[in-house]
Design a protein around this motif. Structure first.
Motif, mmCIF file in Angstrom:
data_model
loop_
_atom_site.group_PDB
_atom_site.id
_atom_site.type_symbol
_atom_site.label_atom_id
_atom_site.label_comp_id
_atom_site.label_asym_id
_atom_site.label_seq_id
_atom_site.Cartn_x
_atom_site.Cartn_y
_atom_site.Cartn_z
ATOM 1 N N THR A 294 -30.883 23.347 22.565
ATOM 2 C CA THR A 294 -30.224 22.875 21.447
ATOM 3 C C THR A 294 -29.070 22.051 21.585
ATOM 4 O O THR A 294 -28.618 21.243 20.698
ATOM 5 N N ASP A 295 -28.550 21.935 22.987
ATOM 6 C CA ASP A 295 -27.419 21.083 23.143
ATOM 7 C C ASP A 295 -27.812 20.032 24.192
ATOM 8 O O ASP A 295 -27.751 18.612 23.785
ATOM 9 N N LEU A 296 -28.069 20.209 25.325
ATOM 10 C CA LEU A 296 -28.404 19.448 26.424
ATOM 11 C C LEU A 296 -29.430 18.340 26.051
ATOM 12 O O LEU A 296 -29.375 17.021 26.444
ATOM 13 N N PHE A 297 -30.693 18.738 25.665
ATOM 14 C CA PHE A 297 -31.669 18.010 25.369
ATOM 15 C C PHE A 297 -31.506 16.829 24.533
ATOM 16 O O PHE A 297 -31.732 15.720 24.513
ATOM 17 N N PRO A 298 -30.808 16.877 23.002
ATOM 18 C CA PRO A 298 -30.689 16.059 22.248
ATOM 19 C C PRO A 298 -29.290 15.125 22.942
ATOM 20 O O PRO A 298 -29.639 13.954 22.585
ATOM 21 N N THR A 299 -28.683 15.759 23.710
ATOM 22 C CA THR A 299 -27.560 14.716 23.999
ATOM 23 C C THR A 299 -28.126 13.631 25.173
ATOM 24 O O THR A 299 -27.914 12.429 25.013
ATOM 25 N N MET A 300 -29.065 14.311 25.993
ATOM 26 C CA MET A 300 -29.693 13.516 26.761
ATOM 27 C C MET A 300 -30.687 12.371 26.295
ATOM 28 O O MET A 300 -30.835 11.173 26.793
ATOM 29 N N GLN A 301 -31.303 12.818 25.239
ATOM 30 C CA GLN A 301 -32.161 11.889 24.615
ATOM 31 C C GLN A 301 -31.351 10.667 23.804
ATOM 32 O O GLN A 301 -31.826 9.699 24.041
ATOM 33 N N THR A 302 -30.049 10.992 23.342
ATOM 34 C CA THR A 302 -29.271 9.978 22.759
ATOM 35 C C THR A 302 -28.725 9.144 23.732
ATOM 36 O O THR A 302 -28.930 7.997 23.696
ATOM 37 N N LEU A 303 -28.392 9.759 25.055
ATOM 38 C CA LEU A 303 -27.949 8.710 26.088
ATOM 39 C C LEU A 303 -29.099 8.116 26.670
ATOM 40 O O LEU A 303 -28.665 6.781 26.757
ATOM 41 N N PHE A 304 -30.359 8.352 26.811
ATOM 42 C CA PHE A 304 -31.326 7.528 27.165
ATOM 43 C C PHE A 304 -31.812 6.511 26.310
ATOM 44 O O PHE A 304 -31.907 5.299 26.750
ATOM 45 N N GLU A 305 -31.465 6.885 24.927
ATOM 46 C CA GLU A 305 -32.022 5.824 23.886
ATOM 47 C C GLU A 305 -30.815 4.824 23.905
ATOM 48 O O GLU A 305 -31.002 3.544 23.737
ATOM 49 N N GLN A 306 -29.509 5.085 23.969
ATOM 50 C CA GLN A 306 -28.481 4.130 24.218
ATOM 51 C C GLN A 306 -28.753 3.273 25.518
ATOM 52 O O GLN A 306 -28.537 1.840 25.254
ATOM 53 N N VAL A 307 -29.045 3.793 26.575
ATOM 54 C CA VAL A 307 -29.213 3.309 27.747
ATOM 55 C C VAL A 307 -30.433 2.146 27.696
ATOM 56 O O VAL A 307 -30.410 1.060 28.154
ATOM 57 N N SER A 308 -31.554 2.710 27.220
ATOM 58 C CA SER A 308 -32.802 1.878 27.143
ATOM 59 C C SER A 308 -32.467 0.942 26.175
ATOM 60 O O SER A 308 -33.003 -0.303 26.449
ATOM 61 N N SER A 309 -31.798 0.798 24.907
ATOM 62 C CA SER A 309 -31.469 -0.035 24.101
ATOM 63 C C SER A 309 -30.543 -1.165 24.716
ATOM 64 O O SER A 309 -30.642 -2.601 24.811
ATOM 65 N N LEU A 310 -29.580 -0.723 25.548
ATOM 66 C CA LEU A 310 -28.685 -1.517 26.447
ATOM 67 C C LEU A 310 -29.353 -2.565 27.331
ATOM 68 O O LEU A 310 -29.134 -3.703 27.474
ATOM 69 N N GLU A 311 -30.483 -1.735 28.072
ATOM 70 C CA GLU A 311 -31.359 -2.587 28.974
ATOM 71 C C GLU A 311 -31.994 -3.558 28.348
ATOM 72 O O GLU A 311 -32.110 -4.753 28.883
ATOM 73 N N GLU A 312 -32.505 -3.223 27.145
ATOM 74 C CA GLU A 312 -33.457 -4.178 26.368
ATOM 75 C C GLU A 312 -32.629 -5.404 25.894
ATOM 76 O O GLU A 312 -33.313 -6.655 26.240
ATOM 77 N N ARG A 313 -31.310 -5.089 25.352
ATOM 78 C CA ARG A 313 -30.681 -6.401 25.068
ATOM 79 C C ARG A 313 -30.120 -7.299 26.189
ATOM 80 O O ARG A 313 -30.121 -8.314 26.245
ATOM 81 N N ASN A 314 -29.902 -6.640 27.437
ATOM 82 C CA ASN A 314 -29.372 -7.566 28.536
ATOM 83 C C ASN A 314 -30.499 -8.225 29.029
ATOM 84 O O ASN A 314 -30.514 -9.262 29.650
ATOM 85 N N SER A 315 -31.736 -7.593 28.804
ATOM 86 C CA SER A 315 -32.923 -8.003 29.451
ATOM 87 C C SER A 315 -33.325 -9.350 28.749
ATOM 88 O O SER A 315 -33.483 -10.403 29.281
ATOM 89 N N GLN A 316 -33.160 -9.234 27.361
ATOM 90 C CA GLN A 316 -33.430 -10.438 26.397
ATOM 91 C C GLN A 316 -32.300 -11.494 26.513
ATOM 92 O O GLN A 316 -32.686 -12.771 26.769
ATOM 93 N N TYR A 317 -31.213 -11.108 26.862
ATOM 94 C CA TYR A 317 -29.981 -12.087 27.186
ATOM 95 C C TYR A 317 -30.401 -12.817 28.642
ATOM 96 O O TYR A 317 -29.850 -14.195 28.825
ATOM 97 N N ALA A 318 -30.665 -12.128 29.506
ATOM 98 C CA ALA A 318 -30.886 -12.609 30.922
ATOM 99 C C ALA A 318 -32.277 -13.477 30.778
ATOM 100 O O ALA A 318 -32.260 -14.767 31.353
ATOM 101 N N VAL A 319 -33.129 -13.328 29.986
ATOM 102 C CA VAL A 319 -34.359 -14.073 30.002
ATOM 103 C C VAL A 319 -33.918 -15.583 28.949
ATOM 104 O O VAL A 319 -34.100 -16.617 29.324
#
Length: 234
Positions: free
Chosen positions: A120-145
């Motif tokens: 109820t707590d950790l799994f949703p929080t970790m999911q949100t964190l992963f989504e934030q980091v993955s979105s950040l990774e995608e933006r930075n990857s596009q910027y690097a390209v």
């Protein structure tokens, strides 16, 4: 021309490379953070499933490495910390607090409560964190390209300019060679031919130049010398 181009374009080229290196370094830190967050989840899940305290060692090491990655990202953006960093830091700390609470429940024998807190707590929080980091990774990857494409375009323009400068230098050199040949080598050839004929006794020969320049004056001197020798031989 080439020196002026390098003087004006050099800072642009160097700046583009430095910006590209900075983007790649930031992208590496973000990917390291994502990797360490995944390790956190894996080790904690193993601990909850296997009831093996040794898995906590891996979890603590992954947590330490994730914290180190966050510090590296903050240090890289020191003085201009982006807004997304605070959001990721807050979710990361919330996930760690939930994980610590789950571990206490589990060690205290409240396994059901630990699993409930995880779901109820950790799994949703970790999911949100992963989504934030993955979105950040995608933006930075596009910027690097984008930066890579920019550097490639700059390099292409540099090649064109350098090639153009060398082509211009070749054409100017060829023009100077032709001009030098016409202005010096050809008149010298005419003078040499006239001197050879005088040397063979053809005193009636005359060296003719259409232009009254230094070579024309020298030709007139040869002609006058030939005329004088002709008169003396009579």
């Amino acid at each position: 021309v080439l020196g002026a181009f390098l003087l004006l374009g050099g800072p642009i080229i160097v700046g583009a490379f430095q910006e590209s290196l900075k983007a790649m370094e930031s992208l590496n830190h973000i990917r390291e953070l994502k990797f360490n967050l995944n390790n956190q989840k894996v080790f904690l899940n193993r601990f909850l499933l296997l009831d093996d305290s040794s898995e906590l060692i891996g979890y603590e090491e992954a947590t330490r490495m994730a914290e180190k990655s966050l510090e590296a990202i903050q240090l890289k953006n020191e003085g201009d910390v982006p807004s997304w960093f605070g959001d990721i830091r807050a979710v990361f700390e919330k996930a760690n607090n939930s994980a610590a609470q789950i571990i206490r429940h589990y060690k205290g024998g409240h396994k059901l409560q630990a699993h409930d807190t995880w779901a109820t707590d950790l799994f949703p929080t970790m999911q949100t964190l992963f989504e934030q980091v993955s979105s950040l990774e995608e933006r930075n990857s596009q910027y690097a390209v984008t930066l890579f494409d920019r550097i490639r375009n700059i390099s292409h323009k540099v090649e064109m300019v350098v090639g153009g400068v060398f082509l211009m230098a070749f054409l100017v050199g060829f023009f100077l060679y032709v001009s030098l040949y016409r202005a010096v080598m050809k008149p010298l050839g005419i003078l040499k031919e006239g001197a050879d004929r005088f040397g063979k006794g053809y005193w009636d020969h005359r060296i003719l130049f259409p232009h009254k320049n230094e070579f024309g004056v020298l030709a007139d001197s040869f002609n006058q010398m030939a005329e004088n020798i002709k008169q003396l031989s009579l």
